[in-house]
Scaffold this motif. Structure first.
Motif, PDB file in Angstrom:
ATOM      1  N   LYS A 294       3.967 -23.027 -26.841  1.00 56.66           N
ATOM      2  CA  LYS A 294       4.649 -23.882 -27.816  1.00 56.66           C
ATOM      3  C   LYS A 294       3.655 -24.855 -28.454  1.00 56.66           C
ATOM      4  O   LYS A 294       3.667 -25.052 -29.665  1.00 56.66           O
ATOM      5  CB  LYS A 294       5.795 -24.651 -27.178  1.00 56.66           C
ATOM      6  CG  LYS A 294       6.554 -25.505 -28.175  1.00 56.66           C
ATOM      7  CD  LYS A 294       7.851 -25.995 -27.608  1.00 56.66           C
ATOM      8  CE  LYS A 294       8.621 -26.839 -28.590  1.00 56.66           C
ATOM      9  NZ  LYS A 294       9.074 -26.124 -29.761  1.00 56.66           N
TER      10      LYS A 294
ATOM     11  N   GLU B 186      11.999 -13.355 -27.584  1.00 57.43           N
ATOM     12  CA  GLU B 186      12.405 -12.522 -28.721  1.00 57.43           C
ATOM     13  C   GLU B 186      11.213 -11.772 -29.306  1.00 57.43           C
ATOM     14  O   GLU B 186      11.322 -10.586 -29.645  1.00 57.43           O
ATOM     15  CB  GLU B 186      13.074 -13.384 -29.787  1.00 57.43           C
ATOM     16  CG  GLU B 186      14.433 -13.910 -29.366  1.00 57.43           C
ATOM     17  CD  GLU B 186      14.977 -14.985 -30.290  1.00 57.43           C
ATOM     18  OE1 GLU B 186      14.374 -15.247 -31.355  1.00 57.43           O
ATOM     19  OE2 GLU B 186      16.006 -15.575 -29.933  1.00 57.43           O
ATOM     20  N   LEU B 187      10.062 -12.444 -29.426  1.00 60.09           N
ATOM     21  CA  LEU B 187       8.857 -11.798 -29.939  1.00 60.09           C
ATOM     22  C   LEU B 187       8.431 -10.664 -29.005  1.00 60.09           C
ATOM     23  O   LEU B 187       8.115  -9.573 -29.460  1.00 60.09           O
ATOM     24  CB  LEU B 187       7.721 -12.821 -30.060  1.00 60.09           C
ATOM     25  CG  LEU B 187       6.404 -12.270 -30.574  1.00 60.09           C
ATOM     26  CD1 LEU B 187       5.846 -13.192 -31.645  1.00 60.09           C
ATOM     27  CD2 LEU B 187       5.393 -12.111 -29.468  1.00 60.09           C
TER      28      LEU B 187
ATOM     29  N   THR C 254       5.946 -17.016 -40.106  1.00 58.10           N
ATOM     30  CA  THR C 254       5.292 -15.722 -40.132  1.00 58.10           C
ATOM     31  C   THR C 254       3.976 -15.811 -39.368  1.00 58.10           C
ATOM     32  O   THR C 254       3.139 -16.658 -39.655  1.00 58.10           O
ATOM     33  CB  THR C 254       5.020 -15.286 -41.583  1.00 58.10           C
ATOM     34  OG1 THR C 254       6.252 -15.303 -42.293  1.00 58.10           O
ATOM     35  CG2 THR C 254       4.434 -13.902 -41.620  1.00 58.10           C
TER      36      THR C 254
ATOM     37  N   ARG D  74      10.723  -7.707 -29.387  1.00 57.81           N
ATOM     38  CA  ARG D  74      10.511  -7.025 -30.667  1.00 57.81           C
ATOM     39  C   ARG D  74       9.205  -6.230 -30.688  1.00 57.81           C
ATOM     40  O   ARG D  74       9.139  -5.148 -31.255  1.00 57.81           O
ATOM     41  CB  ARG D  74      10.509  -8.088 -31.782  1.00 57.81           C
ATOM     42  CG  ARG D  74      10.408  -7.551 -33.173  1.00 57.81           C
ATOM     43  CD  ARG D  74      10.493  -8.645 -34.230  1.00 57.81           C
ATOM     44  NE  ARG D  74       9.381  -9.583 -34.154  1.00 57.81           N
ATOM     45  CZ  ARG D  74       9.492 -10.879 -33.863  1.00 57.81           C
ATOM     46  NH1 ARG D  74      10.672 -11.412 -33.625  1.00 57.81           N
ATOM     47  NH2 ARG D  74       8.440 -11.658 -33.812  1.00 57.81           N
TER      48      ARG D  74
ATOM     49  N   LEU E 270       6.148 -21.904 -30.787  1.00 53.25           N
ATOM     50  CA  LEU E 270       7.259 -21.048 -30.368  1.00 53.25           C
ATOM     51  C   LEU E 270       7.782 -21.510 -29.013  1.00 53.25           C
ATOM     52  O   LEU E 270       7.002 -21.647 -28.067  1.00 53.25           O
ATOM     53  CB  LEU E 270       6.824 -19.588 -30.236  1.00 53.25           C
ATOM     54  CG  LEU E 270       6.318 -18.882 -31.487  1.00 53.25           C
ATOM     55  CD1 LEU E 270       5.864 -17.471 -31.154  1.00 53.25           C
ATOM     56  CD2 LEU E 270       7.395 -18.834 -32.548  1.00 53.25           C
ATOM     57  N   ASN E 271       9.097 -21.749 -28.925  1.00 60.63           N
ATOM     58  CA  ASN E 271       9.651 -22.117 -27.630  1.00 60.63           C
ATOM     59  C   ASN E 271       9.846 -20.870 -26.767  1.00 60.63           C
ATOM     60  O   ASN E 271       9.578 -19.748 -27.209  1.00 60.63           O
ATOM     61  CB  ASN E 271      10.954 -22.910 -27.793  1.00 60.63           C
ATOM     62  CG  ASN E 271      12.048 -22.100 -28.456  1.00 60.63           C
ATOM     63  OD1 ASN E 271      12.118 -20.883 -28.305  1.00 60.63           O
ATOM     64  ND2 ASN E 271      12.910 -22.774 -29.193  1.00 60.63           N
ATOM     65  N   GLU E 272      10.310 -21.057 -25.542  1.00 55.58           N
ATOM     66  CA  GLU E 272      10.432 -19.941 -24.599  1.00 55.58           C
ATOM     67  C   GLU E 272      11.316 -18.822 -25.142  1.00 55.58           C
ATOM     68  O   GLU E 272      10.974 -17.642 -25.056  1.00 55.58           O
ATOM     69  CB  GLU E 272      10.987 -20.444 -23.265  1.00 55.58           C
ATOM     70  CG  GLU E 272      11.122 -19.368 -22.222  1.00 55.58           C
ATOM     71  CD  GLU E 272      11.641 -19.884 -20.899  1.00 55.58           C
ATOM     72  OE1 GLU E 272      11.912 -19.032 -20.027  1.00 55.58           O
ATOM     73  OE2 GLU E 272      11.786 -21.104 -20.727  1.00 55.58           O
ATOM     74  N   GLN E 273      12.457 -19.183 -25.726  1.00 57.04           N
ATOM     75  CA  GLN E 273      13.368 -18.173 -26.258  1.00 57.04           C
ATOM     76  C   GLN E 273      12.734 -17.383 -27.396  1.00 57.04           C
ATOM     77  O   GLN E 273      12.891 -16.171 -27.493  1.00 57.04           O
ATOM     78  CB  GLN E 273      14.684 -18.826 -26.723  1.00 57.04           C
ATOM     79  CG  GLN E 273      15.749 -17.833 -27.112  1.00 57.04           C
ATOM     80  CD  GLN E 273      16.112 -16.886 -25.968  1.00 57.04           C
ATOM     81  OE1 GLN E 273      16.245 -17.286 -24.826  1.00 57.04           O
ATOM     82  NE2 GLN E 273      16.252 -15.609 -26.276  1.00 57.04           N
ATOM     83  N   GLU E 274      11.982 -18.054 -28.250  1.00 53.83           N
ATOM     84  CA  GLU E 274      11.302 -17.368 -29.354  1.00 53.83           C
ATOM     85  C   GLU E 274      10.209 -16.426 -28.841  1.00 53.83           C
ATOM     86  O   GLU E 274      10.000 -15.349 -29.402  1.00 53.83           O
ATOM     87  CB  GLU E 274      10.716 -18.390 -30.325  1.00 53.83           C
ATOM     88  CG  GLU E 274      11.779 -19.158 -31.084  1.00 53.83           C
ATOM     89  CD  GLU E 274      11.236 -20.353 -31.837  1.00 53.83           C
ATOM     90  OE1 GLU E 274      11.725 -20.603 -32.958  1.00 53.83           O
ATOM     91  OE2 GLU E 274      10.336 -21.035 -31.329  1.00 53.83           O
ATOM     92  N   VAL E 275       9.525 -16.818 -27.750  1.00 51.62           N
ATOM     93  CA  VAL E 275       8.516 -15.946 -27.140  1.00 51.62           C
ATOM     94  C   VAL E 275       9.199 -14.706 -26.574  1.00 51.62           C
ATOM     95  O   VAL E 275       8.724 -13.580 -26.759  1.00 51.62           O
ATOM     96  CB  VAL E 275       7.720 -16.687 -26.042  1.00 51.62           C
ATOM     97  CG1 VAL E 275       6.817 -15.727 -25.276  1.00 51.62           C
ATOM     98  CG2 VAL E 275       6.888 -17.810 -26.646  1.00 51.62           C
TER      99      VAL E 275
ATOM    100  N   THR F 228       0.099 -12.917 -33.109  1.00 50.71           N
ATOM    101  CA  THR F 228       1.086 -12.190 -32.313  1.00 50.71           C
ATOM    102  C   THR F 228       0.431 -11.595 -31.074  1.00 50.71           C
ATOM    103  O   THR F 228       0.956 -11.729 -29.960  1.00 50.71           O
ATOM    104  CB  THR F 228       1.747 -11.083 -33.155  1.00 50.71           C
ATOM    105  OG1 THR F 228       2.374 -11.685 -34.288  1.00 50.71           O
ATOM    106  CG2 THR F 228       2.782 -10.324 -32.343  1.00 50.71           C
TER     107      THR F 228
END
Length: 90
Positions: free
Chosen positions: A26, A38-39, A2, A42, A31-36, A8
């Motif tokens: 990261k 996705e963020l 969270t 969103r 956060l890896n590239e894919q998580e960034v 964020t």
């Protein structure tokens, strides 16, 4: 994981910056590239997300291993060194 609103916002700001690598994000936030990606999807409007993706896709400065300049700790080799500055010596 969270993230706070401030974290964020900072991740979004770093993701928009040309010289900030995904590896730096990261390192700082985990956060890896894919998580960034996705963020960003969103948290942003769809048109802004598409503009960002188009901008960073294939950009060598966003990936540490593709960079051609010196690999200091997330610092461009052209960045000036601060001297005679009280704050930098703390």
């Amino acid at each position: 994981m969270t993230l706070s609103v401030q974290e964020t916002d900072r991740i979004i700001e770093m993701a928009w910056e040309d010289r900030t690598t995904f590896e730096a994000i990261k390192f700082q936030f985990g956060l890896n590239e894919q998580e960034v990606i996705e963020l960003m999807r969103r948290e942003m409007k769809p048109s802004s997300f598409r503009m960002w993706r188009k901008r960073v896709q294939g950009r060598t400065t966003k990936h540490e291993k593709l960079r051609t300049f010196e690999k200091g700790r997330f610092k461009c080799s052209r960045q000036k060194q601060i001297t005679h500055n009280k704050i930098s010596k703390r």
